[in-house]
Design a protein around this motif. Sequence first.
Motif, PDB file in Angstrom:
ATOM      1  N   ASP A   1       0.815  -1.223   0.000  1.00 26.10           N
ATOM      2  CA  ASP A   1       0.000   0.000   0.000  1.00 26.10           C
ATOM      3  C   ASP A   1       0.849   1.274   0.000  1.00 26.10           C
ATOM      4  N   GLY A   2       2.168   1.111   0.019  1.00 22.95           N
ATOM      5  CA  GLY A   2       3.065   2.273  -0.043  1.00 22.95           C
ATOM      6  C   GLY A   2       3.149   3.066   1.255  1.00 22.95           C
ATOM      7  N   LYS A   3       2.553   2.545   2.322  1.00 18.90           N
ATOM      8  CA  LYS A   3       2.436   3.362   3.538  1.00 18.90           C
ATOM      9  C   LYS A   3       3.349   2.956   4.688  1.00 18.90           C
ATOM     10  N   SER A   4       3.901   1.755   4.625  1.00 19.27           N
ATOM     11  CA  SER A   4       4.769   1.354   5.731  1.00 19.27           C
ATOM     12  C   SER A   4       6.002   0.600   5.233  1.00 19.27           C
ATOM     13  N   VAL A   5       7.000   0.588   6.114  1.00 20.32           N
ATOM     14  CA  VAL A   5       8.283  -0.039   5.787  1.00 20.32           C
ATOM     15  C   VAL A   5       8.223  -1.514   6.143  1.00 20.32           C
ATOM     16  N   LYS A   6       8.814  -2.350   5.302  1.00 21.63           N
ATOM     17  CA  LYS A   6       8.970  -3.758   5.672  1.00 21.63           C
ATOM     18  C   LYS A   6      10.414  -4.177   5.382  1.00 21.63           C
ATOM     19  N   PHE A   7      10.923  -5.051   6.207  1.00 21.61           N
ATOM     20  CA  PHE A   7      12.273  -5.577   5.986  1.00 21.61           C
ATOM     21  C   PHE A   7      12.187  -7.091   6.088  1.00 21.61           C
ATOM     22  N   ASP A   8      11.883  -7.737   4.966  1.00 21.06           N
ATOM     23  CA  ASP A   8      11.754  -9.206   4.987  1.00 21.06           C
ATOM     24  C   ASP A   8      13.045  -9.857   5.460  1.00 21.06           C
ATOM     25  N   GLU A   9      14.192  -9.223   5.115  1.00 23.34           N
ATOM     26  CA  GLU A   9      15.472  -9.828   5.480  1.00 23.34           C
ATOM     27  C   GLU A   9      15.776  -9.719   6.977  1.00 23.34           C
ATOM     28  N   LEU A  10      15.061  -8.830   7.683  1.00 24.70           N
ATOM     29  CA  LEU A  10      15.296  -8.684   9.122  1.00 24.70           C
ATOM     30  C   LEU A  10      14.214  -9.393   9.937  1.00 24.70           C
ATOM     31  N   ASN A  11      12.970  -9.092   9.562  1.00 17.84           N
ATOM     32  CA  ASN A  11      11.835  -9.737  10.224  1.00 17.84           C
ATOM     33  C   ASN A  11      11.912  -9.620  11.754  1.00 17.84           C
ATOM     34  N   TRP A  12      12.149  -8.382  12.242  1.00 14.90           N
ATOM     35  CA  TRP A  12      12.291  -8.168  13.677  1.00 14.90           C
ATOM     36  C   TRP A  12      10.925  -8.097  14.372  1.00 14.90           C
ATOM     37  N   SER A  13      10.933  -8.475  15.636  1.00 11.64           N
ATOM     38  CA  SER A  13       9.748  -8.319  16.486  1.00 11.64           C
ATOM     39  C   SER A  13       9.954  -7.063  17.335  1.00 11.64           C
ATOM     40  N   PRO A  14       8.896  -6.553  17.961  1.00 14.93           N
ATOM     41  CA  PRO A  14       9.087  -5.415  18.869  1.00 14.93           C
ATOM     42  C   PRO A  14      10.161  -5.731  19.918  1.00 14.93           C
ATOM     43  N   GLU A  15      10.201  -6.946  20.400  1.00 17.96           N
ATOM     44  CA  GLU A  15      11.185  -7.328  21.410  1.00 17.96           C
ATOM     45  C   GLU A  15      12.617  -7.204  20.868  1.00 17.96           C
ATOM     46  N   ASP A  16      12.796  -7.549  19.607  1.00 17.49           N
ATOM     47  CA  ASP A  16      14.136  -7.413  18.998  1.00 17.49           C
ATOM     48  C   ASP A  16      14.630  -5.964  19.076  1.00 17.49           C
ATOM     49  N   VAL A  17      13.718  -5.027  18.938  1.00 14.12           N
ATOM     50  CA  VAL A  17      14.109  -3.611  18.992  1.00 14.12           C
ATOM     51  C   VAL A  17      14.194  -3.130  20.446  1.00 14.12           C
ATOM     52  N   ASN A  18      13.231  -3.554  21.249  1.00 13.04           N
ATOM     53  CA  ASN A  18      13.237  -3.114  22.658  1.00 13.04           C
ATOM     54  C   ASN A  18      14.472  -3.596  23.416  1.00 13.04           C
ATOM     55  N   SER A  19      15.047  -4.676  22.958  1.00 10.60           N
ATOM     56  CA  SER A  19      16.218  -5.199  23.675  1.00 10.60           C
ATOM     57  C   SER A  19      17.515  -4.486  23.290  1.00 10.60           C
ATOM     58  N   ILE A  20      17.435  -3.539  22.366  1.00 13.99           N
ATOM     59  CA  ILE A  20      18.648  -2.802  21.993  1.00 13.99           C
ATOM     60  C   ILE A  20      18.871  -1.669  22.992  1.00 13.99           C
ATOM     61  N   GLY A  21      19.997  -1.720  23.687  1.00 17.90           N
ATOM     62  CA  GLY A  21      20.321  -0.657  24.640  1.00 17.90           C
ATOM     63  C   GLY A  21      20.919   0.550  23.934  1.00 17.90           C
ATOM     64  N   LYS A  22      21.772   0.274  22.994  1.00 18.36           N
ATOM     65  CA  LYS A  22      22.329   1.365  22.179  1.00 18.36           C
ATOM     66  C   LYS A  22      22.836   0.815  20.848  1.00 18.36           C
ATOM     67  N   ILE A  23      23.017   1.725  19.929  1.00 15.90           N
ATOM     68  CA  ILE A  23      23.495   1.342  18.602  1.00 15.90           C
ATOM     69  C   ILE A  23      24.872   1.950  18.375  1.00 15.90           C
ATOM     70  N   MET A  24      25.775   1.137  17.871  1.00 11.34           N
ATOM     71  CA  MET A  24      27.120   1.611  17.503  1.00 11.34           C
ATOM     72  C   MET A  24      27.206   1.542  15.988  1.00 11.34           C
ATOM     73  N   ILE A  25      27.472   2.647  15.357  1.00 12.05           N
ATOM     74  CA  ILE A  25      27.652   2.613  13.902  1.00 12.05           C
ATOM     75  C   ILE A  25      29.138   2.771  13.619  1.00 12.05           C
ATOM     76  N   THR A  26      29.658   1.911  12.771  1.00 10.44           N
ATOM     77  CA  THR A  26      31.090   1.923  12.483  1.00 10.44           C
ATOM     78  C   THR A  26      31.315   1.834  10.981  1.00 10.44           C
ATOM     79  N   ALA A  27      32.192   2.673  10.458  1.00  9.15           N
ATOM     80  CA  ALA A  27      32.436   2.704   9.012  1.00  9.15           C
ATOM     81  C   ALA A  27      33.635   3.591   8.718  1.00  9.15           C
ATOM     82  N   CYS A  28      34.024   3.655   7.440  1.00 10.72           N
ATOM     83  CA  CYS A  28      35.118   4.527   7.008  1.00 10.72           C
ATOM     84  C   CYS A  28      34.651   5.457   5.882  1.00 10.72           C
TER      85      CYS A  28
END
Length: 366
Positions: A31-58
Amino acid sequence: EKGGFEHFMIKEIFEQPKAIRDTLSCRVADDGKSVKFDELNWSPEDVNSIGKIMITACGTAYHAGLLAKYFIEKLARIPVEVDIASEYRYRDPLTDSKTLCIIISQSGETIDTLAALKEAKRRGARSLAITNVVGSSISREADQVVYTWAGPEIAVASTKAYTTQLVALLLLALYMGRLNGQLSAEKETEILQDLQKVPEQCQYIFDHADDVKQLAEKFKNKEDVFFIGRSMDYGLAMEGALKLKEISYIHAEAYAGGELKHGTLALIVDGVPVIALATQRDVEEKMISNIKEVKARNAQVVGVVQDDDTEVAKTVDYIIKIPKSDNFVMPVMTVIPLQLLAYYAAVVRGNDVDKPRNLAKSVTVE
Ligand code: BG6
């Protein structure tokens, strides 16, 4: 193989609408209205359990990470740290099993980034790679992978990989914000709909590429160029400065708009070009004050603004307009004239645009 273009870099700049569309389309619900990530398929718990995010790159990928901090912290309210990969490893980072480590790499082969990923895993972090190369070392090492579908990027200076990284990271922020309840469905749809308009809106920027070329010709003998911006435009200023340095070899520096007066203003003298990024409406007035500070010292100011701007235009010497969009979506388009400026400056200076001196496309030594 350059499809009628003079260099890979300009071909890749013009391929951005397709690259963005390809990266987006598989992650938008029917419907063009929401994001989906079939390759991740996260649950709310998967996100709630993240304390912090570290992004690393060059390099350029690190600059995409700087913007992702704004996306994720504002939309999903999860704290984000962004590290240069070669620094992350040696600073005894606070990384544990509650950390989600996001690794960004076009090639998926940069050794510093791969080593940082291994270090994060050793400390127990979950890992997610954002990469453009299927089956690359980093894609194999990470727990999960989100691919950018930019297609092969040949020019050393990254363009379409960067914009697709921004798209993937913004989608991820929307996805996490929805899953942990920090973001309303309406806001998600609003941003997503604006994002889907980008491939078409890019045409306006391409139609005005000649204006950017003229600026490049005007500035071709300058020794220093400053890029200033606030909020997400500050992250973009860093990418704009890097691009210019990498291929035109003109020294460039990025400054947060509010930081100029704490030192660097001393370097703003008669005729110094200042590229003032002012697309973020919530800090526009503050940017105008910063532009006035450099104008008072006779800088030559190029304002980069949303196309319905009237206020910034009154204070600058040249104006570059970007089609209007949501604040979070603006960077994806705003970087394009900065890429064009670097490209044309390199061309008029007679440089080897696709293979700038001393740089390699992917660095597999530490
Ligand atoms: C550098 C390239 O060495 O590596 C940059 O010259 C690039 O253009 C950086 O941004 C990171 O590369 P990658 O493939 O890990 O995104």
